[in-house]
Write an enzyme that holds these catalytic residues in place. Structure first.
Site: not given
Length: 504
Positions: A245, A282
Site C-alpha cells: 500500500e 493514507c
C-alpha cells in the site's frame, strides 16, 4: 554494536533504545525458525488457529497501558487515538478468528469422479492453503493497526502462516513491546516458537525480503520504498508476491447542490478528514473539487477559516516534516497552486499547522498531484463535470474517491461515479474516506500506485493474499484436509457444483 535511537516527535529529543540492528546472520536464523513453525502451524485445525488469534487479542489488551505509553512517546499521536487503534487491532484478531471458524475463506470445492459431457472425469478437490512465512513491514502512521499487531500480521496468521516483522524506525520501542505482547500470548497458548519473528534496521529489512524462506511481503509505506522492495523481490531466484500500500491522493468532489445545501457541514467534515491525525492518513483527501460560484466560495472561506484557527499538530518524524515543506513548495512553484493558508511551525518538535492551496481544474497537471503526507489540502475549483473528469486524468489512481451530492443531482452523481469507478478501490458517498471500517465487506486497495494488488489490506478478505489454491486429484481420503473429505463439514463448500452450507 551501536544501539538504534528513537525520537520523541513532540520535542525532537532522541533516546538510546538499547536495540541493535539485526545482522544478516540473525535474519537468516529468524526466517529459519519461521519456516520450522510453518510446518507446525499448518498442521493445526482451524479451531486451534482461531483460538490463537483470540488469545493474541487478549494479550494486547492486557498490555494496553504499556503499549500506549510507548506509542505516545514515539509518535506524538493523541492517547485517545492510540487507545482506539489498539482496540481496533484486538478487534481485527477476533474478526479473523471468526472468519477462520466460519471457513468460507477456504473456497473449498469437491467435484466427485463421474461421467461428464466430455467423458469420464476424475475426482478433483480444491481449496486455499497457506503459503509460508510472511514478511510484514509496519507503517509509521499506524503504530498498532498497520504495524506489528496490525492487519497484515493478523491476516497472515489467520491464513496459517508465521510472520516476521520489520520494526518501523519511527517507533522501535512500540514495535519491541508489541512483539513481546504477541510472543507471550502465543507461547502461553502453545504456539510454536517461530510463529513470530522481528528484525530491526533498514538493511535487515532488505535481507529479510531476499531470504528464500520468505513467501510473501506485506508493506505499508512510501512509493519510493515500495519500489526498492519490489526490486529486491525481482532479483530473487524465485520472485514472491509483494502486497504494497503505497501512495494515494483520494480525490473528493463536491457538487454545486451539496456546496449550497451543506456548506458548514461539509467544511467541518472535510477539514476534520484533512487534519485528523495531523493529516497523516493514507485515506486523507488530498484534492477536494469545489464548484465555482457563491456556494463554492463560501465553502472555501469556511475551510480557510478553520485552517487559520487550527493549532499545530505533531508530525511523526523529521523526514515527514521536511517532505511536507518540500512537496508544498513544489506544488506552488511547479504546479501553479496558490497558497490560501500558510502553515506555521509549532513551538517544539515536528509540530505544524494546516495548509490550504487552491488551483483551477484546468490547471491541474501531474506537478500538482503529488501526495503531501500531513495537514494539507488542494482545493480544485471547477465549473462542469467535464472539468473534473479532465483534471482526474492527471491524478494517480487512489484508494478512494468521495462524492458529495444532493438527492436531486442524480445525473451529476452518476456521471461523477463513472468518472472515478476505474480509478479507485472504494467510492464514498456524502461521507469522508478517513476511518476505514474493519469488516467483512471492506476493500482497502486500489489501482497502482495506491496498491499493486487487487486484494485488500483491511477486512476479512485480506486473508486471501496469503493463501494459494491447491487441488487434490483422486487422492486417498487419509491425505485430504478435513474440509475436503466426504460427509458433514464445518465449512461451506461447493460439492458437484452445488453450494452447501456448513454442518456442525
Amino acid at each position: 554494536m551501536t544501539a538504534l535511537l528513537t525520537t520523541d516527535p513532540r520535542t525532537g529529543a532522541q533516546t538510546d533504545t538499547g536495540i541493535s540492528a539485526t545482522t544478516p546472520e540473525e535474519v537468516a536464523a529468524i526466517a529459519g525458525r519461521a519456516a520450522e513453525a510453518f510446518a507446525a502451524l499448518r498442521a493445526h485445525p482451524r479451531a486451534w488457529r482461531a483460538g490463537l488469534l483470540r488469545a493474541l487479542a487478549d494479550g494486547l489488551e492486557a498490555d494496553r497501558d504499556e503499549l500506549v505509553a510507548a506509542a505516545l512517546a514515539e509518535t506524538g499521536l493523541a492517547e485517545a487515538r492510540l487507545n482506539g487503534e489498539l482496540s481496533r487491532s484486538a478487534f481485527q484478531f477476533r474478526l479473523f478468528a471468526d472468519a477462520v471458524d466460519e471457513g468460507g475463506y477456504l473456497e473449498a470445492i469437491i467435484d466427485h469422479a463421474g461421467d461428464t459431457p466430455l467423458g469420464p472425469g476424475p475426482d478433483v478437490r480444491r481449496m486455499l492453503v497457506p503459503i509460508g512465512p510472511i514478511a510484514v513491514f509496519g507503517s509509521s502512521n499506524f503504530p498498532f493497526a498497520f504495524s506489528v499487531v496490525g492487519g497484515d500480521t493478523a491476516s497472515a496468521l489467520a491464513a496459517g502462516n508465521p510472520v516476521v516483522i520489520k520494526a518501523h524506525s519511527s517507533h522501535l520501542l512500540t514495535s519491541q513491546r508489541s512483539f513481546a505482547a504477541l510472543t507471550r500470548a502465543a507461547a502461553s497458548y502453545g504456539a510454536p516458537g517461530g510463529t513470530f519473528g522481528m528484525v530491526f534496521g533498514q538493511k535487515a529489512g532488505a535481507v529479510l525480503v531476499a531470504d528464500a524462506q520468505i513467501a510473501a511481503v506485506g508493506f505499508t509505506g512510501s512509493l519510493h520504498t515500495g519500489r526498492i522492495l519490489q526490486r529486491i523481490i525481482d532479483e530473487r531466484p524465485s520472485p514472491i508476491p509483494f502486497y504494497g500500500e503505497l501512495a494515494s491522493l483520494n480525490p473528493l468532489v463536491i457538487t454545486a447542490g451539496a456546496a449550497d445545501a451543506r456548506t458548514l457541514a461539509i467544511g467541518e467534515g472535510l477539514f476534520a478528514s484533512v487534519s485528523g491525525s495531523a493529516g497523516q492518513l493514507c485515506t486523507k483527501p488530498g484534492l477536494a473539487f469545489v464548484p465555482n460560484g457563491d456556494a463554492g466560495d463560501a465553502l472555501v472561506a469556511d475551510i480557510v477559516s478553520r485552517a487559520e484557527g487550527a493549532a499545530a499538530q505533531t508530525l511523526l518524524n523529521a523526514r515527514i516534516r521536511t517532505s511536507f515543506d518540500e512537496i508544498r513548495a513544489r506544488l506552488i512553484a511547479h504546479g501553479g497552486a496558490r497558497s490560501l493558508v500558510e502553515p506555521a511551525a509549532g513551538e517544539a518538535g515536528y509540530a505544524l499547522t494546516p495548509a490550504v492551496l487552491e488551483i483551477a481544474a484546468r490547471d491541474v497537471t501531474a506537478e500538482v498531484t503529488e501526495e503531501a503526507f500531513g495537514p494539507l489540502v488542494v482545493l480544485v475549483r471547477y465549473d462542469t463535470v467535464d472539468d473534473v473528469r479532465q483534471a482526474l486524468d492527471a491524478v494517480p489512481d487512489s484508494l478512494t474517491a468521495t462524492i458529495h451530492a444532493e438527492p436531486h443531482e442524480d445525473g451529476v452523481r452518476a456521471a461523477l461515479t463513472a468518472a472515478v469507478v476505474d480509478r479507485v478501490g472504494r467510492i464514498v458517498y456524502n461521507g469522508y474516506p478517513t476511518g476505514v471500517r474493519v469488516s467483512w465487506g471492506m476493500h482497502h486497495g486500489g489501482p497502482w500506485p495506491a496498491t499493486n494488488t487487487q486484494h485488500t489490506s483491511v477486512g476479512v478478505t485480506a486473508i486471501r493474499r496469503f493463501l494459494r489454491p491447491l487441488a487434490w486429484q483422486d487422492a486417498p481420503e487419509s491425505l485430504l484436509p478435513a474440509e475436503l473429505r466426504d460427509g458433514p463439514c464445518d465449512a461451506p463448500r461447493r460439492v458437484d457444483g452445488v453450494l452447501q452450507l456448513a454442518q456442525h
